[in-house]
Scaffold this active site. Structure first.
Site, PDB file in Angstrom:
ATOM      1  N   LEU A  55       0.818  -1.211   0.000  1.00 29.73           N
ATOM      2  CA  LEU A  55       0.000   0.000   0.000  1.00 29.73           C
ATOM      3  C   LEU A  55       0.852   1.260   0.000  1.00 29.73           C
ATOM      4  CD1 LEU A  55      -2.845   1.154   0.087  1.00 29.73           C
ATOM      5  CD2 LEU A  55      -2.799   0.883   2.586  1.00 29.73           C
ATOM      6  N   ALA A  94       2.228  -2.292   9.714  1.00 32.92           N
ATOM      7  CA  ALA A  94       1.502  -3.317  10.457  1.00 32.92           C
ATOM      8  C   ALA A  94       2.342  -4.570  10.598  1.00 32.92           C
ATOM      9  CB  ALA A  94       0.188  -3.662   9.762  1.00 32.92           C
ATOM     10  N   ASP A 139     -10.257  -7.221   7.645  1.00 35.87           N
ATOM     11  CA  ASP A 139     -11.454  -8.049   7.800  1.00 35.87           C
ATOM     12  C   ASP A 139     -11.306  -9.041   8.950  1.00 35.87           C
ATOM     13  OD1 ASP A 139      -9.454  -9.167   5.972  1.00 35.87           O
ATOM     14  OD2 ASP A 139     -10.788 -10.892   5.789  1.00 35.87           O
ATOM     15  N   TYR A 153      -3.678 -11.999  15.331  1.00 36.66           N
ATOM     16  CA  TYR A 153      -3.552 -10.888  14.382  1.00 36.66           C
ATOM     17  C   TYR A 153      -4.812 -10.025  14.401  1.00 36.66           C
ATOM     18  CZ  TYR A 153      -3.683  -8.516   9.840  1.00 36.66           C
ATOM     19  OH  TYR A 153      -3.805  -7.571   8.846  1.00 36.66           O
TER      20      TYR A 153
END
Length: 291
Positions: free
Chosen positions: A15, A63, A105, A128
């Site tokens: 990203l 992350a 998600d 996670y």
């Protein structure tokens, strides 16, 4: 008039790399950071660097994403996905910047039968997912915090499912892929555009009602098997593909069986159009082939 400044944390991943590429055509000053140049687990260091930049928006792409490893490395995952986000929220507050944080998600249990809305109850089934949910709590506790959940991310940059399937499809005569996990592939370039649209509106209006949680993926629905089938068809890969169940491919971390998002809120709030996953996949594969 001074140009707006955005600070992107975690700029070397899928990203962050897409944001870097898109930034070249924008009238905004971008500051790009990644570990070890910047460490979000160290608040004083963060504050010192970002106070100098004085960004209107901090975009956090950093992350701990090793989903299976997180099951045995909980402290490491929490340090980045939880405490690191708290530090960013505290620093954003100290310098009066917007914080745009990317989540997942995996905060849901994947048992729904309709697309998940932002208001649906969370119930992570993995370390996670739990640490990412903790990060969401910290980000949304800040009055100018925006959380964008996404799923099934891929790109021409970094390591991801598309690149793995291309490699395996060309190496092997046959391949088994899970068909009972359903979601929507997300082209990181499309997500990057959505993040920039959110940052632009937030910094231009400074409207704190924009704060909160949003869902973003491409449009459409498929299984991992369908996704792979499409990759192979587009690239004319002859590898024989067989669907299998999740139980036939055990992993340390539990995966959500259903990861489809309702994206009405992000489309309405930031005026964005979202491409279908098949169209974006073709765009990504064409770009990979031209490299």
């Amino acid at each position: 008039m001074n140009r707006e400044t955005y600070a992107v944390i975690g700029c070397n991943g899928q990203l962050g790399s897409e944001l870097k590429e898109l930034s070249a055509n924008l009238p905004i000053d971008f500051k790009f950071y990644d570990y070890p140049e910047i460490d979000i687990t160290k608040k004083d260091e963060l504050l010192e660097i970002l106070r100098k930049d004085a960004p209107g928006a901090i975009i956090n792409c950093a992350a701990y994403t090793a989903v299976d490893k997180a099951e045995t490395e909980k402290d490491a995952a929490l340090a980045v996905n939880g405490i690191g986000v708290k530090n960013l929220a505290d620093v954003a507050k100290a310098i009066d910047a917007w914080l745009i944080h990317v989540s997942t998600d995996y905060v849901f249990d994947g048992t729904a039968c309709r697309p998940y809305a932002e208001t649906d109850a969370t119930n992570p089934q993995s370390v996670y997912g739990a640490t990412k949910l903790q990060g969401e709590v910290y980000a949304t506790s800040y009055s100018k915090g925006i959380v964008i959940r996404t799923a099934w991310l891929y790109s021409t940059y970094g390591n991801n499912f598309v690149k793995t399937m291309l490699r395996l499809g060309n190496e092997r005569e046959s391949l088994n892929v899970v068909f009972d996990q359903v979601g929507t592939p997300t082209y990181a370039r499309d997500l990057a555009k959505a993040i920039l649209a959110a940052a632009e509106k937030a910094t231009a209006t400074n409207d704190t009602t924009l704060a909160g949680i949003y869902h973003y993926s491409n449009e459409g629905v498929c299984s991992w098997y369908d996704f792979t089938r499409e990759i192979f068809d587009i690239e004319r890969i002859a590898c024989k593909l067989s669907p299998i169940e999740t139980k036939d491919y055990p992993t340390p971390a539990k995966r959500p069986h259903f990861s489809v998002f309702n994206k009405k809120k992000i489309k309405a709030t930031f005026g964005i159009e979202i491409p279908h996953w098949k169209h974006s996949l073709i765009e990504c594969l064409n770009k990979l082939n031209s490299k």
